[in-house]
Design a protein around this motif. Structure first.
Motif, PDB file in Angstrom:
ATOM      1  N   CYS A  73      -0.100  -0.912  -4.712  1.00  0.00           N
ATOM      2  CA  CYS A  73      -1.391  -0.245  -4.879  1.00  0.00           C
ATOM      3  C   CYS A  73      -1.213   1.186  -4.397  1.00  0.00           C
ATOM      4  O   CYS A  73      -1.008   1.412  -3.195  1.00  0.00           O
ATOM      5  CB  CYS A  73      -2.473  -0.943  -4.072  1.00  0.00           C
ATOM      6  N   ALA A  74      -1.251   2.141  -5.318  1.00  0.00           N
ATOM      7  CA  ALA A  74      -0.983   3.539  -4.995  1.00  0.00           C
ATOM      8  C   ALA A  74      -2.275   4.329  -4.900  1.00  0.00           C
ATOM      9  O   ALA A  74      -3.138   4.238  -5.771  1.00  0.00           O
ATOM     10  CB  ALA A  74      -0.076   4.141  -6.064  1.00  0.00           C
ATOM     11  N   TYR A  75      -2.387   5.114  -3.822  1.00  0.00           N
ATOM     12  CA  TYR A  75      -3.563   5.931  -3.560  1.00  0.00           C
ATOM     13  C   TYR A  75      -3.144   7.375  -3.330  1.00  0.00           C
ATOM     14  O   TYR A  75      -2.176   7.634  -2.615  1.00  0.00           O
ATOM     15  CB  TYR A  75      -4.279   5.444  -2.291  1.00  0.00           C
ATOM     16  N   ASP A  76      -3.908   8.293  -3.892  1.00  0.00           N
ATOM     17  CA  ASP A  76      -3.713   9.714  -3.623  1.00  0.00           C
ATOM     18  C   ASP A  76      -4.220   9.978  -2.208  1.00  0.00           C
ATOM     19  O   ASP A  76      -5.416   9.813  -1.930  1.00  0.00           O
ATOM     20  CB  ASP A  76      -4.476  10.548  -4.648  1.00  0.00           C
ATOM     21  N   ALA A 125       0.867  -1.184   0.000  1.00  0.00           N
ATOM     22  CA  ALA A 125       0.000   0.000   0.000  1.00  0.00           C
ATOM     23  C   ALA A 125       0.901   1.230   0.000  1.00  0.00           C
ATOM     24  O   ALA A 125       1.828   1.322   0.809  1.00  0.00           O
ATOM     25  CB  ALA A 125      -0.893   0.015   1.225  1.00  0.00           C
ATOM     26  N   TYR A 126       0.628   2.146  -0.915  1.00  0.00           N
ATOM     27  CA  TYR A 126       1.410   3.381  -1.013  1.00  0.00           C
ATOM     28  C   TYR A 126       0.453   4.558  -1.117  1.00  0.00           C
ATOM     29  O   TYR A 126      -0.373   4.615  -2.024  1.00  0.00           O
ATOM     30  CB  TYR A 126       2.321   3.303  -2.245  1.00  0.00           C
ATOM     31  N   PHE A 127       0.555   5.490  -0.172  1.00  0.00           N
ATOM     32  CA  PHE A 127      -0.265   6.692  -0.165  1.00  0.00           C
ATOM     33  C   PHE A 127       0.649   7.862  -0.499  1.00  0.00           C
ATOM     34  O   PHE A 127       1.581   8.145   0.245  1.00  0.00           O
ATOM     35  CB  PHE A 127      -0.931   6.886   1.206  1.00  0.00           C
ATOM     36  N   PHE A 128       0.372   8.527  -1.604  1.00  0.00           N
ATOM     37  CA  PHE A 128       1.266   9.600  -2.051  1.00  0.00           C
ATOM     38  C   PHE A 128       0.585  10.959  -1.962  1.00  0.00           C
ATOM     39  O   PHE A 128      -0.643  11.057  -1.988  1.00  0.00           O
ATOM     40  CB  PHE A 128       1.759   9.338  -3.476  1.00  0.00           C
TER      41      PHE A 128
END
Length: 178
Positions: A151-154, A21-24
């Motif tokens: 899985c990248a999320y703004d 999980a990646y929150f950018f």
């Protein structure tokens, strides 16, 4: 589920499988992270599937073209994220392993290792429960197929509760450099 925290994409280099999980927050950092992820995969002889938006994909392609040779670029495939997640009319996970033969056409090698990077976007809050269910399904697919999948999320679109629930379905949490 054991949780692993990593603070840079380069920290994923030693991993060959896992659900990340990646929150950018920063678009430039995001693009750099995608490029670093692709390069790390190439160094491990892995192809990368990128599920990305039409507005972000050209920036990623441009940076990749500046850093990679033509044969290396051939090891990267892009899918439009809305076409991928809304192929059935509403938000739903699709199995990237099922799509590999069509993505790589005559070049598909079932013995090749693949990694994925998906920028996940949704239309409205009513789809959040479907998205959470899809992430649970994705966790199973990633484990069965031995993939390394980001899985990248703004971060601006993710509430605290939603973030916590997403983190629960990912064994690895990627953070931008401080």
């Amino acid at each position: 589920m054991k949780q692993i925290e990593v603070h840079e994409v380069s920290d994923l280099r030693s991993l060959t499988k896992g659900h990340v999980a990646y929150f950018f927050t920063d678009q430039e950092q995001y693009v750099s992270n995608v490029v670093d992820y692709v390069i790390a995969g190439l160094r491990q002889n892995e192809c990368t599937i990128i599920v990305e938006s039409d507005r972000m994909a050209p920036m990623i392609v441009l940076k990749l073209a500046q850093k990679l040779t033509a044969p290396e670029l051939d090891q990267v495939r892009f899918l439009n994220n809305y076409e991928f997640y809304y192929a059935h009319g509403d938000f739903r996970i699709n199995s990237i392993p099922d799509l590999l033969p069509t993505l790589f056409k005559g070049e598909f090698d079932p013995d090749m290792c693949y990694r994925t990077w998906a920028h996940i976007e949704w239309r409205d809050e009513s789809e959040v429960s479907k998205l959470l269910h899809s992430e649970e399904q994705a966790d199973v697919i990633v484990a069965e197929e031995n993939l390394l999948s980001v899985c990248a999320y703004d971060s601006r679109r993710v509430s605290g509760d939603f973030r916590d629930r997403l983190l629960a379905s990912h064994s690895i949490h990627l953070h931008d450099k401080a």
